[in-house]
Design a protein around this motif. Structure first.
Motif, PDB file in Angstrom:
ATOM      1  N   VAL A 107       0.373   4.187  -2.397  1.00 36.63           N
ATOM      2  CA  VAL A 107       0.153   5.713  -1.673  1.00 36.63           C
ATOM      3  C   VAL A 107       1.802   6.484  -2.703  1.00 36.63           C
ATOM      4  CG1 VAL A 107       0.416   7.190   0.203  1.00 36.63           C
ATOM      5  CG2 VAL A 107      -0.684   5.611  -0.039  1.00 36.63           C
ATOM      6  N   ASP A 108       2.237   5.918  -2.625  1.00 39.94           N
ATOM      7  CA  ASP A 108       3.732   6.602  -3.168  1.00 39.94           C
ATOM      8  C   ASP A 108       3.488   7.040  -4.573  1.00 39.94           C
ATOM      9  OD1 ASP A 108       5.095   7.057  -0.841  1.00 39.94           O
ATOM     10  OD2 ASP A 108       6.524   5.210  -1.414  1.00 39.94           O
ATOM     11  N   SER A 109       3.122   6.336  -5.460  1.00 40.18           N
ATOM     12  CA  SER A 109       2.735   6.721  -6.910  1.00 40.18           C
ATOM     13  C   SER A 109       2.018   7.121  -7.393  1.00 40.18           C
ATOM     14  CB  SER A 109       2.324   4.690  -7.797  1.00 40.18           C
ATOM     15  OG  SER A 109       1.411   4.482  -6.837  1.00 40.18           O
ATOM     16  N   ILE A 110       0.680   7.111  -6.538  1.00 43.06           N
ATOM     17  CA  ILE A 110      -0.457   8.681  -6.081  1.00 43.06           C
ATOM     18  C   ILE A 110       0.165   9.948  -6.511  1.00 43.06           C
ATOM     19  CG2 ILE A 110      -2.670   9.617  -5.927  1.00 43.06           C
ATOM     20  CD1 ILE A 110      -3.456   6.326  -4.811  1.00 43.06           C
ATOM     21  N   VAL A 111       0.905  10.064  -5.143  1.00 41.86           N
ATOM     22  CA  VAL A 111       1.994  11.595  -5.015  1.00 41.86           C
ATOM     23  C   VAL A 111       2.567  11.973  -5.887  1.00 41.86           C
ATOM     24  CG1 VAL A 111       3.436  12.556  -3.587  1.00 41.86           C
ATOM     25  CG2 VAL A 111       1.415  11.123  -2.365  1.00 41.86           C
ATOM     26  N   VAL A 112       3.047  11.169  -6.685  1.00 41.43           N
ATOM     27  CA  VAL A 112       4.119  11.178  -7.457  1.00 41.43           C
ATOM     28  C   VAL A 112       3.131  10.953  -9.248  1.00 41.43           C
ATOM     29  CG1 VAL A 112       5.603  10.109  -9.333  1.00 41.43           C
ATOM     30  CG2 VAL A 112       6.260  10.314  -7.102  1.00 41.43           C
ATOM     31  N   ARG A 113       2.697  10.887  -9.206  1.00 45.44           N
ATOM     32  CA  ARG A 113       1.725  11.304 -10.190  1.00 45.44           C
ATOM     33  C   ARG A 113       0.508  12.458  -9.991  1.00 45.44           C
ATOM     34  NH1 ARG A 113       0.638  10.498 -15.308  1.00 45.44           N
ATOM     35  NH2 ARG A 113       2.034   8.995 -14.805  1.00 45.44           N
ATOM     36  N   GLU A 114       0.059  13.144  -8.475  1.00 40.62           N
ATOM     37  CA  GLU A 114       0.037  14.286  -9.243  1.00 40.62           C
ATOM     38  C   GLU A 114       0.330  15.260  -8.810  1.00 40.62           C
ATOM     39  OE1 GLU A 114      -1.864  14.074  -5.053  1.00 40.62           O
ATOM     40  OE2 GLU A 114      -3.679  12.755  -5.775  1.00 40.62           O
ATOM     41  N   ALA A 115       2.346  14.819  -8.525  1.00 42.90           N
ATOM     42  CA  ALA A 115       3.614  16.288  -8.285  1.00 42.90           C
ATOM     43  C   ALA A 115       2.995  16.403 -10.095  1.00 42.90           C
ATOM     44  CB  ALA A 115       4.510  15.272  -7.350  1.00 42.90           C
ATOM     45  N   SER A 170       1.145  -1.199  -0.071  1.00 43.39           N
ATOM     46  CA  SER A 170       0.306   0.083   0.158  1.00 43.39           C
ATOM     47  C   SER A 170       0.967   0.965  -0.186  1.00 43.39           C
ATOM     48  CB  SER A 170      -0.752  -0.055   1.091  1.00 43.39           C
ATOM     49  OG  SER A 170      -0.329  -0.156   2.296  1.00 43.39           O
ATOM     50  N   THR A 171       1.694   0.941   0.465  1.00 42.94           N
ATOM     51  CA  THR A 171       3.147   1.947   1.134  1.00 42.94           C
ATOM     52  C   THR A 171       3.319   2.778  -0.888  1.00 42.94           C
ATOM     53  OG1 THR A 171       4.122   1.804   3.279  1.00 42.94           O
ATOM     54  CG2 THR A 171       5.410   3.405   1.852  1.00 42.94           C
ATOM     55  N   ALA A 172       4.009   1.855  -1.669  1.00 39.72           N
ATOM     56  CA  ALA A 172       4.310   2.116  -2.668  1.00 39.72           C
ATOM     57  C   ALA A 172       2.934   2.416  -3.911  1.00 39.72           C
ATOM     58  CB  ALA A 172       4.713   0.720  -4.036  1.00 39.72           C
TER      59      ALA A 172
END
Length: 178
Positions: free
Chosen positions: A110-118, A106-108
């Motif tokens: 969330v990280d991918s969502i954050v990177v995509r939003e950035a 789940s951490t990965a």
């Protein structure tokens, strides 16, 4: 008579000692051959002697061979163990091909969502360069040819895009960055 032993107890103990002295090696050899495991065989022999101790009349009645009775008890105990193991689901040992989960995925996510939003927060020109270089693995010349821009522009957009991403994540600027 809590502190002293009765004649019966002494006699039963002597019987078990005698049985082990006379038949212990044969019982252990038989159990080991059936189980293929010395430690498990020792446990079976011990349990067989406990059963002889609990039922001394079976051993002393003279109706059949003591060794035959003891070996029958050993065989029955081995069969009982096999049945008990068969009743439980088979345990699967971890092997090098089946690696345990090292961390929660789940951490990965969330990280991918954050990177995509950035990335979505970047200008289209910066995002295109980063997608070509980092996500698709293209070199600077390949990216320049694909986007139809000079290689120097690819480098400068890449540098500025990475700086903008660092700022959006709140990361400090590397030393010497302008």
């Amino acid at each position: 008579m809590t502190g002293t032993r009765t004649r019966r107890q002494v006699a039963d103990e002597a019987l078990v000692r005698t049985l082990f002295a006379e038949h212990g090696k044969a019982m252990l050899a038989y159990a080991t051959r059936l189980l293929g495991d010395r430690a498990a065989a020792e446990d079976v022999v011990q349990e067989a002697l406990v059963r002889a101790w609990r039922n001394p009349q079976r051993v002393t009645d003279g109706s059949r061979s003591v060794r035959a009775w003891l070996l029958t008890v050993v065989r029955n105990l081995v069969v009982d163990r096999a049945r008990a193991r068969a009743a439980r689901p088979t345990e699967v040992a971890e092997s090098p091909t089946t690696v345990a989960v090292s961390r929660d995925h789940s951490t990965a996510v969330v990280d991918s969502i954050v990177v995509r939003e950035a990335l979505d927060g970047l200008s289209p020109e910066y995002r295109e360069v980063l997608e070509q270089v980092y996500l698709r693995g293209h070199t600077v010349p390949e990216t320049a040819a694909h986007l139809g821009i000079p290689a120097g522009t690819v480098k400068s957009r890449s540098h500025r895009a990475l700086r903008a991403l660092r700022e959006s994540f709140g990361s400090p600027q590397p030393v010497g960055a302008a």
